[in-house]
Design an enzyme around this catalytic site. Structure first.
Site, short mmCIF file in Angstrom:
data_model
loop_
_atom_site.label_atom_id
_atom_site.label_comp_id
_atom_site.label_asym_id
_atom_site.label_seq_id
_atom_site.Cartn_x
_atom_site.Cartn_y
_atom_site.Cartn_z
N GLU A 183 0.98 -1.14 -0.09
CA GLU A 183 -0.01 -0.22 -0.04
C GLU A 183 0.86 1.34 -0.03
OE1 GLU A 183 -3.54 -0.04 2.51
OE2 GLU A 183 -2.85 2.09 3.36
N TYR A 235 -6.66 7.00 -0.36
CA TYR A 235 -7.47 8.32 -0.67
C TYR A 235 -7.35 9.14 0.32
CZ TYR A 235 -11.75 10.19 -2.70
OH TYR A 235 -12.52 10.80 -3.50
N HIS A 260 -7.97 3.00 -3.56
CA HIS A 260 -8.92 3.33 -2.26
C HIS A 260 -9.83 4.44 -2.54
CE1 HIS A 260 -6.07 1.55 0.91
NE2 HIS A 260 -5.63 0.93 -0.19
N GLY A 293 -14.22 5.97 5.55
CA GLY A 293 -13.40 7.03 5.72
C GLY A 293 -13.78 7.60 7.20
N HIS A 345 -13.35 -1.57 15.78
CA HIS A 345 -13.10 -0.21 15.26
C HIS A 345 -13.57 1.02 16.40
CE1 HIS A 345 -14.49 3.84 13.27
NE2 HIS A 345 -13.57 3.40 12.09
N ASP A 401 -18.99 -5.42 14.64
CA ASP A 401 -18.00 -5.17 13.68
C ASP A 401 -18.11 -6.22 12.62
OD1 ASP A 401 -16.68 -2.66 14.23
OD2 ASP A 401 -14.74 -3.38 14.64
N GLN A 419 -6.95 -3.53 9.80
CA GLN A 419 -6.22 -2.61 10.44
C GLN A 419 -4.93 -3.10 10.91
OE1 GLN A 419 -5.11 0.30 10.70
NE2 GLN A 419 -7.10 1.28 11.04
P1 FAD Z 1 -16.50 0.76 8.34
O1 FAD Z 1 -16.51 -0.50 8.08
O2 FAD Z 1 -17.69 1.53 7.45
O3 FAD Z 1 -17.27 0.88 9.67
C1 FAD Z 1 -16.82 2.00 10.50
C2 FAD Z 1 -17.77 1.99 11.71
O4 FAD Z 1 -18.96 2.60 11.19
C3 FAD Z 1 -18.08 0.52 12.30
O5 FAD Z 1 -17.33 -0.06 13.21
C4 FAD Z 1 -19.73 0.96 12.68
O6 FAD Z 1 -19.46 1.53 14.25
C5 FAD Z 1 -19.85 2.02 11.91
N1 FAD Z 1 -20.70 1.41 10.90
C6 FAD Z 1 -20.52 1.01 9.71
N2 FAD Z 1 -21.60 0.42 9.04
C7 FAD Z 1 -22.72 0.54 9.86
C8 FAD Z 1 -23.97 0.19 9.72
N3 FAD Z 1 -24.44 -0.43 8.66
N4 FAD Z 1 -24.73 0.30 10.91
C9 FAD Z 1 -24.28 0.96 11.90
N5 FAD Z 1 -23.07 1.44 11.85
C10 FAD Z 1 -22.04 1.19 11.13
N6 FAD Z 1 -9.01 5.94 5.37
C11 FAD Z 1 -8.79 7.07 4.42
O7 FAD Z 1 -9.38 8.25 4.62
N7 FAD Z 1 -8.49 6.62 3.19
C12 FAD Z 1 -8.00 5.35 2.97
O8 FAD Z 1 -7.25 5.01 1.72
C13 FAD Z 1 -8.07 4.35 4.09
N8 FAD Z 1 -7.69 3.34 3.87
C14 FAD Z 1 -7.62 2.31 4.64
C15 FAD Z 1 -7.11 0.80 4.29
C16 FAD Z 1 -7.57 -0.19 5.21
C17 FAD Z 1 -7.08 -1.49 4.87
C18 FAD Z 1 -7.70 0.20 6.40
C19 FAD Z 1 -8.07 -0.81 7.62
C20 FAD Z 1 -8.34 1.32 6.87
C21 FAD Z 1 -8.19 2.34 5.97
N9 FAD Z 1 -8.66 3.99 6.05
C22 FAD Z 1 -8.57 4.67 5.08
C23 FAD Z 1 -9.31 4.11 7.36
C24 FAD Z 1 -10.79 4.12 7.33
O9 FAD Z 1 -11.35 5.21 6.68
C25 FAD Z 1 -11.02 4.03 8.94
O10 FAD Z 1 -11.11 2.79 9.51
C26 FAD Z 1 -12.55 4.85 9.13
O11 FAD Z 1 -12.73 5.03 10.36
C27 FAD Z 1 -13.85 3.88 9.02
O12 FAD Z 1 -13.80 3.26 7.50
P2 FAD Z 1 -14.07 1.68 7.43
O13 FAD Z 1 -14.29 1.64 6.07
O14 FAD Z 1 -12.87 1.13 8.12
O15 FAD Z 1 -15.14 1.67 8.55
#
Ligand code: FAD
Length: 294
Positions: free
Chosen positions: A15, A47, A75, A106, A150, A159, A177
């Site tokens: 990455e 991103y 991303h 995000g 998270h 999660d 993560q």
């Molecule tokens: P999600 O899977 O969407 O979940 C986050 C939290 O939101 C959950 O724990 C829950 O509390 C809540 N949630 C989600 N869906 C629901 C639902 N349907 N109902 C109720 N609650 C819900 N950030 C960037 O800005 N740019 C990047 O390029 C980037 N790359 C990443 C790559 C990896 C491999 C990882 C692990 C993280 C990355 N991140 C990046 C960080 C990421 O943006 C953060 O983890 C952010 O806080 C949440 O996004 P997510 O897609 O991980 O979370």
């Protein structure tokens, strides 16, 4: 540390973040050139928080597709953009020949720790984004997962429900993560399997030799930083060479322990530095030389 042949060597992916200066641009292309011979499964480009690197992510990932033989993943997050805007970006990625998106919600626009407020006409979480991507084009979609839960999540069970929903929407790989102890991964992978999650869960391995930065990131992500690791870096603030050697050694040790438990793909957070990723993969006997010799 281990002796893999080409046939059973683990897969790796790397990455990168999009560069923001000529110097950083040169470092990124040098890193890509040096890591390409390892034959990564894919390389991904992040991103920026709040969508701040949209143009640079697009430019970087497009150039990788056009100028290297590497498979590139872009991303994409839901932050601060309408669905129409994000759908436009998805279409641009497809038109540029990109076929793999790492779909994320995000972080809150006001910064990690504050409440996440979805854009009024945007995708409100990663599940909706995955479904949106799949409804537009048949991209390969990877998503994140959080072995130590998270920071906004009430529990691992919640999660896992979120992860299951992202997979049901069309994601075929989860990247974790970062974490430091193999048990953290295995506990989560076992719970995921028990929850009916069958896609590969690829461990994200952090290659950050700056201990202050590492500790800050761990705090923000809810990653437990073991005392042993803090002790190893203690007193090395002015000794970057020793910190880098330790970082590669610790990453290789973690990968070896994961591999012993059956993990066959590692995703390295390279921070755009080839040397740490190269040292780690060499310690694991994953190098073009060893693979060719098999
Ligand atoms: P999600 O899977 O969407 O979940 C986050 C939290 O939101 C959950 O724990 C829950 O509390 C809540 N949630 C989600 N869906 C629901 C639902 N349907 N109902 C109720 N609650 C819900 N950030 C960037 O800005 N740019 C990047 O390029 C980037 N790359 C990443 C790559 C990896 C491999 C990882 C692990 C993280 C990355 N991140 C990046 C960080 C990421 O943006 C953060 O983890 C952010 O806080 C949440 O996004 P997510 O897609 O991980 O979370």
């Amino acid at each position: 540390m281990s002796g893999w042949s080409r046939a059973n060597a683990p897969k790796v992916s790397f990455e990168f973040f999009p560069p923001n200066s000529e110097k950083m641009e040169a470092r990124l292309w040098d890193s890509l050139q040096r890591l390409a011979p390892i034959g990564p499964e894919f390389v991904s480009v992040t991103y920026g928080a709040g969508g701040t690197t949209r143009e640079r992510t697009h430019r970087t990932v497009t150039r990788i597709v056009e100028q290297t033989g590497l498979k590139a993943a872009a991303h994409l997050t839901c932050v601060a953009a309408s669905r129409a805007k994000i759908d436009g970006i998805i279409g641009q990625y497809w038109d540029a020949g990109i076929r793999h998106i790492v779909a994320l919600r995000g972080d809150p626009a006001a910064g990690t720790g504050s409440a996440y407020v979805p854009h009024a006409s945007g995708y409100s979480n990663a599940t909706e984004l995955v479904a949106g991507i799949k409804s537009l084009r048949n991209f390969e979609v990877s998503v994140s997962c959080h072995p130590e839960t998270h920071p906004e999540s009430p529990s691992m069970a919640h999660d896992l429900d979120v992860l299951k929903a992202k997979i049901d929407a069309g994601a075929t790989r989860a990247i974790t993560q970062f974490f430091f102890e193999p048990e953290t991964y295995f506990r989560f992978a076992d719970a995921a399997a028990a929850a009916g999650i069958t896609v590969p869960i690829v461990p994200g391995i952090m290659l950050q030799p700056n201990f202050a930065g590492l500790a800050r990131m761990a705090g923000l992500c809810g990653t437990h930083l073991p005392r042993r690791i803090a002790d190893l870096y203690d007193g090395l603030d002015d000794d970057p060479g020793t910190r880098e050697a330790l970082t590669a050694q610790l990453a290789a040790e973690l990968c070896s322990q994961l591999a012993a438990g059956g993990v066959d793909h590692f995703h390295f957070y390279t921070l755009n530095r080839a040397s740490l990723a190269l040292a780690t993969t060499r310690l694991l006997s994953i190098s073009p030389h060893n693979q060719d010799a098999a």
